[in-house]
Design a protein around this motif. Structure first.
Motif, PDB file in Angstrom:
ATOM      1  N   PRO A 204       0.812  -1.232   0.000  1.00 55.16           N
ATOM      2  CA  PRO A 204       0.000   0.000   0.000  1.00 55.16           C
ATOM      3  C   PRO A 204       0.837   1.270   0.000  1.00 55.16           C
ATOM      4  CG  PRO A 204      -0.113  -1.102   2.140  1.00 55.16           C
ATOM      5  CD  PRO A 204       0.553  -2.055   1.198  1.00 55.16           C
ATOM      6  N   LEU A 205       2.060   1.214   0.513  1.00 56.87           N
ATOM      7  CA  LEU A 205       2.908   2.400   0.514  1.00 56.87           C
ATOM      8  C   LEU A 205       3.304   2.815  -0.897  1.00 56.87           C
ATOM      9  CD1 LEU A 205       5.212   1.776   3.593  1.00 56.87           C
ATOM     10  CD2 LEU A 205       3.665   3.696   3.262  1.00 56.87           C
ATOM     11  N   VAL A 206       3.361   1.885  -1.816  1.00 53.86           N
ATOM     12  CA  VAL A 206       3.641   2.224  -3.217  1.00 53.86           C
ATOM     13  C   VAL A 206       2.549   3.153  -3.748  1.00 53.86           C
ATOM     14  CG1 VAL A 206       3.840   1.282  -5.544  1.00 53.86           C
ATOM     15  CG2 VAL A 206       4.980   0.146  -3.642  1.00 53.86           C
ATOM     16  N   HIS A 207       1.304   2.896  -3.385  1.00 56.20           N
ATOM     17  CA  HIS A 207       0.189   3.738  -3.815  1.00 56.20           C
ATOM     18  C   HIS A 207       0.275   5.121  -3.156  1.00 56.20           C
ATOM     19  CE1 HIS A 207      -2.169   0.376  -5.661  1.00 56.20           C
ATOM     20  NE2 HIS A 207      -1.423  -0.325  -4.815  1.00 56.20           N
ATOM     21  N   VAL A 208       0.657   5.153  -1.894  1.00 55.32           N
ATOM     22  CA  VAL A 208       0.789   6.434  -1.179  1.00 55.32           C
ATOM     23  C   VAL A 208       1.815   7.323  -1.869  1.00 55.32           C
ATOM     24  CG1 VAL A 208       1.517   7.518   0.979  1.00 55.32           C
ATOM     25  CG2 VAL A 208       0.097   5.456   1.046  1.00 55.32           C
ATOM     26  N   ILE A 209       2.981   6.778  -2.150  1.00 53.61           N
ATOM     27  CA  ILE A 209       4.059   7.562  -2.755  1.00 53.61           C
ATOM     28  C   ILE A 209       3.716   7.927  -4.195  1.00 53.61           C
ATOM     29  CG2 ILE A 209       6.480   7.463  -3.477  1.00 53.61           C
ATOM     30  CD1 ILE A 209       6.989   5.776  -0.943  1.00 53.61           C
ATOM     31  N   ALA A 210       3.094   7.008  -4.925  1.00 60.42           N
ATOM     32  CA  ALA A 210       2.677   7.316  -6.292  1.00 60.42           C
ATOM     33  C   ALA A 210       1.661   8.449  -6.310  1.00 60.42           C
ATOM     34  CB  ALA A 210       2.099   6.069  -6.955  1.00 60.42           C
ATOM     35  N   GLN A 211       0.760   8.473  -5.336  1.00 55.73           N
ATOM     36  CA  GLN A 211      -0.221   9.559  -5.254  1.00 55.73           C
ATOM     37  C   GLN A 211       0.452  10.898  -4.971  1.00 55.73           C
ATOM     38  OE1 GLN A 211      -3.776   9.474  -5.684  1.00 55.73           O
ATOM     39  NE2 GLN A 211      -3.287  11.652  -5.745  1.00 55.73           N
ATOM     40  N   MET A 212       1.454  10.900  -4.102  1.00 54.80           N
ATOM     41  CA  MET A 212       2.211  12.126  -3.846  1.00 54.80           C
ATOM     42  C   MET A 212       2.889  12.622  -5.111  1.00 54.80           C
ATOM     43  SD  MET A 212       2.289  13.602  -0.819  1.00 54.80           S
ATOM     44  CE  MET A 212       3.898  14.385  -0.789  1.00 54.80           C
ATOM     45  N   ARG A 213       3.502  11.730  -5.848  1.00 53.74           N
ATOM     46  CA  ARG A 213       4.201  12.139  -7.074  1.00 53.74           C
ATOM     47  C   ARG A 213       3.226  12.587  -8.158  1.00 53.74           C
ATOM     48  NH1 ARG A 213       8.771   7.517  -6.266  1.00 53.74           N
ATOM     49  NH2 ARG A 213      10.247   8.860  -5.141  1.00 53.74           N
ATOM     50  N   ALA A 214       2.028  12.023  -8.152  1.00 56.75           N
ATOM     51  CA  ALA A 214       1.016  12.476  -9.099  1.00 56.75           C
ATOM     52  C   ALA A 214       0.639  13.938  -8.829  1.00 56.75           C
ATOM     53  CB  ALA A 214      -0.219  11.582  -9.012  1.00 56.75           C
ATOM     54  N   GLY A 215       0.774  14.356  -7.585  1.00 58.06           N
ATOM     55  CA  GLY A 215       0.479  15.743  -7.246  1.00 58.06           C
ATOM     56  C   GLY A 215       1.604  16.704  -7.558  1.00 58.06           C
ATOM     57  N   LEU A 216       2.805  16.180  -7.747  1.00 58.82           N
ATOM     58  CA  LEU A 216       3.966  17.034  -8.018  1.00 58.82           C
ATOM     59  C   LEU A 216       4.370  17.043  -9.485  1.00 58.82           C
ATOM     60  CD1 LEU A 216       6.161  16.127  -4.913  1.00 58.82           C
ATOM     61  CD2 LEU A 216       5.190  18.369  -5.418  1.00 58.82           C
ATOM     62  N   TYR A 217       4.106  15.951 -10.179  1.00 57.26           N
ATOM     63  CA  TYR A 217       4.530  15.833 -11.570  1.00 57.26           C
ATOM     64  C   TYR A 217       3.310  15.801 -12.481  1.00 57.26           C
ATOM     65  CZ  TYR A 217       9.078  14.613  -9.591  1.00 57.26           C
ATOM     66  OH  TYR A 217      10.259  14.622  -8.888  1.00 57.26           O
ATOM     67  N   SER A 218       3.151  16.830 -13.241  1.00 65.97           N
ATOM     68  CA  SER A 218       2.014  16.919 -14.154  1.00 65.97           C
ATOM     69  C   SER A 218       2.066  15.785 -15.168  1.00 65.97           C
ATOM     70  CB  SER A 218       2.039  18.266 -14.877  1.00 65.97           C
ATOM     71  OG  SER A 218       0.977  18.361 -15.797  1.00 65.97           O
ATOM     72  N   GLY A 219       0.966  15.094 -15.326  1.00 68.80           N
ATOM     73  CA  GLY A 219       0.888  14.003 -16.289  1.00 68.80           C
ATOM     74  C   GLY A 219       1.249  12.647 -15.735  1.00 68.80           C
ATOM     75  N   TYR A 220       1.764  12.594 -14.494  1.00 67.72           N
ATOM     76  CA  TYR A 220       2.111  11.297 -13.909  1.00 67.72           C
ATOM     77  C   TYR A 220       0.878  10.707 -13.231  1.00 67.72           C
ATOM     78  CZ  TYR A 220       4.328   7.683 -11.094  1.00 67.72           C
ATOM     79  OH  TYR A 220       4.657   6.483 -10.523  1.00 67.72           O
ATOM     80  N   ALA A 221       0.361   9.624 -13.774  1.00 68.96           N
ATOM     81  CA  ALA A 221      -0.847   8.986 -13.228  1.00 68.96           C
ATOM     82  C   ALA A 221      -0.786   7.493 -13.534  1.00 68.96           C
ATOM     83  CB  ALA A 221      -2.108   9.607 -13.813  1.00 68.96           C
ATOM     84  N   PRO A 222      -0.121   6.696 -12.704  1.00 73.63           N
ATOM     85  CA  PRO A 222       0.004   5.249 -12.958  1.00 73.63           C
ATOM     86  C   PRO A 222      -1.364   4.567 -13.018  1.00 73.63           C
ATOM     87  CG  PRO A 222       1.455   5.962 -11.172  1.00 73.63           C
ATOM     88  CD  PRO A 222       0.550   7.104 -11.462  1.00 73.63           C
ATOM     89  N   ASP A 223      -1.527   3.671 -13.959  1.00 77.71           N
ATOM     90  CA  ASP A 223      -2.803   2.961 -14.114  1.00 77.71           C
ATOM     91  C   ASP A 223      -3.144   2.120 -12.889  1.00 77.71           C
ATOM     92  OD1 ASP A 223      -3.092   4.017 -16.664  1.00 77.71           O
ATOM     93  OD2 ASP A 223      -2.129   2.306 -17.645  1.00 77.71           O
ATOM     94  N   ALA A 224      -2.124   1.608 -12.206  1.00 81.26           N
ATOM     95  CA  ALA A 224      -2.363   0.710 -11.074  1.00 81.26           C
ATOM     96  C   ALA A 224      -2.625   1.457  -9.766  1.00 81.26           C
ATOM     97  CB  ALA A 224      -1.173  -0.230 -10.893  1.00 81.26           C
ATOM     98  N   LEU A 225      -2.497   2.766  -9.778  1.00 84.81           N
ATOM     99  CA  LEU A 225      -2.702   3.540  -8.551  1.00 84.81           C
ATOM    100  C   LEU A 225      -4.143   3.391  -8.066  1.00 84.81           C
ATOM    101  CD1 LEU A 225      -1.904   5.635  -6.435  1.00 84.81           C
ATOM    102  CD2 LEU A 225      -2.364   7.428  -8.120  1.00 84.81           C
TER     103      LEU A 225
END
Length: 256
Positions: A204-225
């Motif tokens: 679950p921490l992978v999803h937490v960190i991916a969500q943070m990066r989605a907020g900082l990097y425009s266009g970053y939105a992993p399908d598995a998030l």
């Protein structure tokens, strides 16, 4: 009236912890800021020497801060809430102080502390960044909310398990040592090759960190998030921990 009494007890526990955790060492709260700054700086220097650019973007400091800070937030909550009963046991001899007050005090104080630190560190990195950034406040708030929910849920469950089964505290520490490497702090989970790419998202921490990066990097939105996956684990852990503490907290406190 009951809510007012509970609020006063929680506030008293918060003030006590502020003095014991941050008032006994020179610098106090400065160390809360210095520690993540030093960690991010070390990661930035080491990986900047080895690679031309981070896995996403051009700013090493931003990439590693976006992974380290939510990870540290979650870890701090799990650890501090997990030992809340032990820390506040002397005060729970008073009838107006309950185990719930101890859990809430630790959650509120450590959440506020971590959020201020995260705001300061990320704010400084964004301000000093040489590349234009447009952070998404909503996505960032969602990432921090996921870290808080997961840390609180597992922390409350551990508050029971640490006291009921002391060996679990050591086992938990051992099991969590690889998490820093396996949670996406140092890499993007999207880059993990098959068949391990599906496995990495079970954390679950992978999803937490991916969500943070989605907020900082425009266009970053992993399908598995999947924020719902994190919230489900957090809610299940929290509910189970609360039910166990409601039934057994007094017996656990009376054992010592």
């Amino acid at each position: 009236m009951t809510a007012l009494v509970a609020g006063r007890a929680t506030l008293a526990l918060i003030l006590r912890e502020m003095s014991t955790s941050y008032g006994r060492t020179p610098g106090g709260y400065l160390w809360a800021v210095a520690e993540p700054v030093a960690a991010v700086a070390l990661l930035t220097v080491v990986f900047a020497l080895a690679f031309d650019h981070p896995p996403i973007g051009r700013d090493f400091a931003l990439f590693y801060a976006s992974g380290y800070l939510p990870f540290a937030y979650y870890s701090d909550l799990v650890q501090k809430i997990g030992v809340a009963l032990r820390f506040s046991r002397p005060l729970m001899a008073y009838p107006k102080v309950s185990w719930w007050d101890a859990l809430m005090a630790r959650f509120l104080l450590n959440s506020l502390t971590n959020l201020v630190v995260i705001g300061l560190v990320l704010g400084a990195i964004v301000a000093l960044s040489r590349t234009p950034l447009r952070p998404d406040a909503g996505a960032l708030a969602a990432g921090l909310g996921l870290a808080a929910a997961l840390g609180a849920g597992l922390g409350v469950l551990n508050a029971f398990l640490f006291e009921a089964f002391p060996i679990w505290e050591r086992a938990w520490a051992i099991l969590n040592r690889p998490l820093f490497i396996l949670s996406g702090v140092l890499f993007l989970p999207d880059a993990v090759p098959r068949p391990y790419d599906d496995w990495i998202w079970l954390n679950p921490l992978v999803h937490v960190i991916a969500q943070m990066r989605a907020g900082l990097y425009s266009g970053y939105a992993p399908d598995a998030l999947s924020p719902g996956y994190v919230l489900g684990i957090a809610a299940l852990s929290l509910l189970l921990g609360l039910l166990l503490l409601r039934r057994h907290a007094r017996q656990l406190l009376d054992r010592f």
